[in-house]
Design a protein around this motif. Structure first.
Motif, PDB file in Angstrom:
ATOM      1  N   UNK A   1      87.961  -2.486  27.432  1.00 31.54           N
ATOM      2  CA  UNK A   1      87.948  -2.581  28.886  1.00 31.54           C
ATOM      3  C   UNK A   1      86.628  -2.089  29.474  1.00 31.54           C
ATOM      4  N   UNK A   2      85.543  -2.555  28.871  1.00 32.83           N
ATOM      5  CA  UNK A   2      84.223  -2.144  29.324  1.00 32.83           C
ATOM      6  C   UNK A   2      83.776  -3.006  30.497  1.00 32.83           C
ATOM      7  N   UNK A   3      83.238  -2.369  31.476  1.00 32.46           N
ATOM      8  CA  UNK A   3      82.694  -3.060  32.630  1.00 32.46           C
ATOM      9  C   UNK A   3      81.480  -2.306  33.131  1.00 32.46           C
ATOM     10  N   UNK A   4      80.717  -2.940  33.945  1.00 32.71           N
ATOM     11  CA  UNK A   4      79.563  -2.294  34.571  1.00 32.71           C
ATOM     12  C   UNK A   4      78.615  -1.654  33.581  1.00 32.71           C
ATOM     13  N   UNK A   5      78.328  -0.378  33.832  1.00 29.00           N
ATOM     14  CA  UNK A   5      77.350   0.361  33.035  1.00 29.00           C
ATOM     15  C   UNK A   5      77.774   0.491  31.571  1.00 29.00           C
ATOM     16  N   UNK A   6      79.048   0.748  31.317  1.00 34.96           N
ATOM     17  CA  UNK A   6      79.537   0.905  29.934  1.00 34.96           C
ATOM     18  C   UNK A   6      79.396  -0.405  29.159  1.00 34.96           C
ATOM     19  N   UNK A   7      79.683  -1.521  29.810  1.00 28.66           N
ATOM     20  CA  UNK A   7      79.523  -2.835  29.177  1.00 28.66           C
ATOM     21  C   UNK A   7      78.058  -3.067  28.824  1.00 28.66           C
ATOM     22  N   UNK A   8      77.184  -2.781  29.784  1.00 29.18           N
ATOM     23  CA  UNK A   8      75.748  -2.965  29.550  1.00 29.18           C
ATOM     24  C   UNK A   8      75.272  -2.105  28.393  1.00 29.18           C
ATOM     25  N   UNK A   9      75.684  -0.841  28.363  1.00 29.98           N
ATOM     26  CA  UNK A   9      75.257   0.067  27.295  1.00 29.98           C
ATOM     27  C   UNK A   9      75.734  -0.430  25.930  1.00 29.98           C
ATOM     28  N   UNK A  10      76.977  -0.899  25.851  1.00 28.66           N
ATOM     29  CA  UNK A  10      77.510  -1.399  24.595  1.00 28.66           C
ATOM     30  C   UNK A  10      76.731  -2.638  24.132  1.00 28.66           C
ATOM     31  N   UNK A  11      76.512  -3.576  25.029  1.00 28.37           N
ATOM     32  CA  UNK A  11      75.793  -4.801  24.676  1.00 28.37           C
ATOM     33  C   UNK A  11      74.343  -4.494  24.310  1.00 28.37           C
ATOM     34  N   UNK A  12      73.715  -3.561  25.028  1.00 22.24           N
ATOM     35  CA  UNK A  12      72.350  -3.146  24.686  1.00 22.24           C
ATOM     36  C   UNK A  12      72.289  -2.577  23.267  1.00 22.24           C
ATOM     37  N   UNK A  13      73.288  -1.763  22.931  1.00 20.86           N
ATOM     38  CA  UNK A  13      73.337  -1.151  21.597  1.00 20.86           C
ATOM     39  C   UNK A  13      73.465  -2.227  20.511  1.00 20.86           C
ATOM     40  N   UNK A  14      74.354  -3.180  20.735  1.00 17.06           N
ATOM     41  CA  UNK A  14      74.528  -4.284  19.780  1.00 17.06           C
ATOM     42  C   UNK A  14      73.225  -5.053  19.635  1.00 17.06           C
ATOM     43  N   UNK A  15      72.582  -5.348  20.742  1.00 19.64           N
ATOM     44  CA  UNK A  15      71.329  -6.106  20.748  1.00 19.64           C
ATOM     45  C   UNK A  15      70.225  -5.367  19.979  1.00 19.64           C
TER      46      UNK A  15
END
Length: 129
Positions: free
Chosen positions: A79-93
């Motif tokens: 249930x990631x949204x906003x800043x948490x979603x961005x941080x997770x996707x940045x980490x994967x990238x």
């Protein structure tokens, strides 16, 4: 007289170059986000010119390790949204050089692909047609 890199690629659109590279298995396709033959060849030659070594070789079989639907599922399940979603996707990238290479280091294209996978999870009926 040795040509400079800019001179070598001045006529890079020449079909003979594309034909030559195609004979070695290179090809150009508008279906892939990563395949831009002339730019890819320029990048390889530029890397070699600057570093005097070949760029790192990444086998395409690594693609199996990068399933965008799995990444999207994690975002959805956590249930990631906003800043948490961005941080997770940045980490994967940042942790996956194959992802970066696959998307030609274009994070925007990667983000759009992830968002499309999330939309499939959130509203599967849109994709059932």
């Amino acid at each position: 007289m040795q040509k400079k890199l800019e001179e070598i690629f001045a006529d890079a659109e020449d079909l003979s170059i594309i034909s030559f590279l195609a004979s070695f298995g290179f090809y150009s396709s508008n279906d892939s986000p990563t395949i831009n033959l002339i730019d890819d060849v320029k990048d390889i030659v530029s890397h070699f010119e600057i570093n005097r070594t070949a760029p790192p070789y990444i086998e395409f079989k690594e693609r199996e390790q990068v399933d965008l639907s799995v990444i999207a599922q994690k975002v959805y399940d956590m249930e990631l949204g906003g800043k948490k979603k961005k941080e997770f996707i940045d980490e994967v990238w940042l942790e996956n050089s194959f992802l970066q290479a696959y998307f030609n280091h274009n994070k925007l294209y990667f983000r759009k692909a992830i968002d499309n996978e999330l939309l499939k999870l959130e509203e599967p009926e849109l994709y059932s047609a």
